[in-house]
Motif scaffolding. Structure first.
Motif, PDB file in Angstrom:
ATOM      1  N   ALA A  11       8.199   9.729   2.583  1.00  0.00           N
ATOM      2  CA  ALA A  11       8.936  10.700   3.476  1.00  0.00           C
ATOM      3  C   ALA A  11       8.445  10.837   4.868  1.00  0.00           C
ATOM      4  O   ALA A  11       9.357  10.917   5.757  1.00  0.00           O
ATOM      5  CB  ALA A  11       8.885  12.292   2.542  1.00  0.00           C
ATOM      6  N   LYS A  12       7.055  10.544   4.956  1.00  0.00           N
ATOM      7  CA  LYS A  12       6.590  10.645   6.288  1.00  0.00           C
ATOM      8  C   LYS A  12       6.970   9.161   7.306  1.00  0.00           C
ATOM      9  O   LYS A  12       6.386   9.379   8.229  1.00  0.00           O
ATOM     10  CB  LYS A  12       5.098  10.953   6.159  1.00  0.00           C
ATOM     11  N   GLY A  13       7.530   8.438   6.648  1.00  0.00           N
ATOM     12  CA  GLY A  13       7.705   7.120   7.101  1.00  0.00           C
ATOM     13  C   GLY A  13       6.439   6.216   7.110  1.00  0.00           C
ATOM     14  O   GLY A  13       6.583   5.071   7.810  1.00  0.00           O
ATOM     15  N   LYS A  14       5.766   6.473   6.200  1.00  0.00           N
ATOM     16  CA  LYS A  14       4.681   5.461   5.987  1.00  0.00           C
ATOM     17  C   LYS A  14       5.107   4.355   5.160  1.00  0.00           C
ATOM     18  O   LYS A  14       5.736   4.384   4.330  1.00  0.00           O
ATOM     19  CB  LYS A  14       3.331   6.205   5.622  1.00  0.00           C
ATOM     20  N   GLU A  15       4.149   3.123   5.278  1.00  0.00           N
ATOM     21  CA  GLU A  15       4.428   1.960   4.618  1.00  0.00           C
ATOM     22  C   GLU A  15       3.847   2.404   3.093  1.00  0.00           C
ATOM     23  O   GLU A  15       2.694   2.640   3.065  1.00  0.00           O
ATOM     24  CB  GLU A  15       3.930   0.898   5.077  1.00  0.00           C
ATOM     25  N   ALA A  16       4.920   2.122   2.083  1.00  0.00           N
ATOM     26  CA  ALA A  16       4.321   2.416   0.860  1.00  0.00           C
ATOM     27  C   ALA A  16       4.654   1.145  -0.342  1.00  0.00           C
ATOM     28  O   ALA A  16       4.607   1.326  -1.546  1.00  0.00           O
ATOM     29  CB  ALA A  16       4.874   3.713   0.345  1.00  0.00           C
ATOM     30  N   SER A  17       4.937   0.153   0.330  1.00  0.00           N
ATOM     31  CA  SER A  17       5.291  -1.213  -0.532  1.00  0.00           C
ATOM     32  C   SER A  17       4.214  -1.572  -1.274  1.00  0.00           C
ATOM     33  O   SER A  17       4.269  -2.280  -2.358  1.00  0.00           O
ATOM     34  CB  SER A  17       5.898  -2.143   0.444  1.00  0.00           C
ATOM     35  N   GLN A  18       2.966  -1.333  -0.863  1.00  0.00           N
ATOM     36  CA  GLN A  18       1.902  -1.821  -1.412  1.00  0.00           C
ATOM     37  C   GLN A  18       1.542  -1.171  -3.061  1.00  0.00           C
ATOM     38  O   GLN A  18       0.746  -1.800  -3.726  1.00  0.00           O
ATOM     39  CB  GLN A  18       0.551  -1.763  -0.956  1.00  0.00           C
ATOM     40  N   PHE A  19       2.446  -0.023  -3.173  1.00  0.00           N
ATOM     41  CA  PHE A  19       2.101   0.627  -4.387  1.00  0.00           C
ATOM     42  C   PHE A  19       3.170   0.050  -5.285  1.00  0.00           C
ATOM     43  O   PHE A  19       3.423   0.473  -6.572  1.00  0.00           O
ATOM     44  CB  PHE A  19       2.463   1.970  -4.478  1.00  0.00           C
ATOM     45  N   PHE A  20       4.274  -0.889  -5.202  1.00  0.00           N
ATOM     46  CA  PHE A  20       5.394  -1.378  -5.745  1.00  0.00           C
ATOM     47  C   PHE A  20       5.022  -1.900  -7.295  1.00  0.00           C
ATOM     48  O   PHE A  20       5.423  -1.507  -8.235  1.00  0.00           O
ATOM     49  CB  PHE A  20       6.211  -2.440  -5.205  1.00  0.00           C
ATOM     50  N   PRO A  21       4.038  -2.811  -7.405  1.00  0.00           N
ATOM     51  CA  PRO A  21       3.538  -3.050  -8.791  1.00  0.00           C
ATOM     52  C   PRO A  21       3.201  -2.026  -9.726  1.00  0.00           C
ATOM     53  O   PRO A  21       3.300  -1.926 -10.762  1.00  0.00           O
ATOM     54  CB  PRO A  21       2.387  -4.031  -8.610  1.00  0.00           C
ATOM     55  N   ASP A  22       2.378  -0.903  -9.076  1.00  0.00           N
ATOM     56  CA  ASP A  22       2.003   0.048  -9.971  1.00  0.00           C
ATOM     57  C   ASP A  22       3.092   0.966 -10.192  1.00  0.00           C
ATOM     58  O   ASP A  22       3.128   1.455 -11.383  1.00  0.00           O
ATOM     59  CB  ASP A  22       0.921   0.763  -9.241  1.00  0.00           C
ATOM     60  N   VAL A  23       3.940   1.227  -9.309  1.00  0.00           N
ATOM     61  CA  VAL A  23       5.098   2.241  -9.678  1.00  0.00           C
ATOM     62  C   VAL A  23       6.012   1.582 -10.603  1.00  0.00           C
ATOM     63  O   VAL A  23       6.619   2.161 -11.399  1.00  0.00           O
ATOM     64  CB  VAL A  23       5.877   2.530  -8.389  1.00  0.00           C
TER      65      VAL A  23
END
Length: 146
Positions: A11-23
């Protein structure tokens, strides 16, 4: 708690793709609140890059199972995520899922099905130069509308 942090970062616009495997591992969770957060994340990142697309493909069976759930939110969200994965190999699965949801008893699921049609049409235009039989797919999309 972890999913809230990931979505807050999103929501803050930060990059969060590194969590994809865990999510993506949490897609099988039955808790409605966690599943909503997982699906929101997956809609955002399912088409982020090649790695995310490949990992999202591992969850297709879960999305198809959730389309038969009694909860209309699960049915709609699973269709949204499934049609957010832009891989030509699963286009037929996406079309069948959209067709199934277009006849759903819930107006919300049918609305998501209409949105999925637009996504699928966009994908068809993208894969126009690939091996996909574009005319056959367009015909299938038209048949959904009837």
């Amino acid at each position: 708690m972890g999913m809230k942090f990931v979505l807050a970062s999103l929501a803050k616009g930060k990059e969060a793709s590194q969590f994809f495997p865990d999510v993506v591992k949490n897609v099988v969770v039955r808790n409605i609140e966690i599943k909503k957060m997982v699906y929101i994340y997956l809609v955002q990142y399912a088409d982020y890059n090649e790695t995310c697309r490949e990992l999202a493909l591992l969850s297709i069976n879960t999305f198809q199972t959730d389309m038969g759930d009694v909860n209309q939110l699960f049915r709609a969200m699973s269709l949204r995520v499934l049609t957010s994965v832009r891989v030509a190999d699963i286009l037929a699965i996406q079309i069948l899922a959209t067709k199934k949801c277009s006849n759903d008893s819930s107006p919300y699921v049918r609305k998501c099905s209409a949105t999925a049609l637009a996504k699928l049409y966009s994908m068809i235009q993208h894969y126009a130069s690939d091996e996909v039989d574009i005319n056959e797919i367009k015909y299938q999309l038209i048949m959904i509308l009837e």
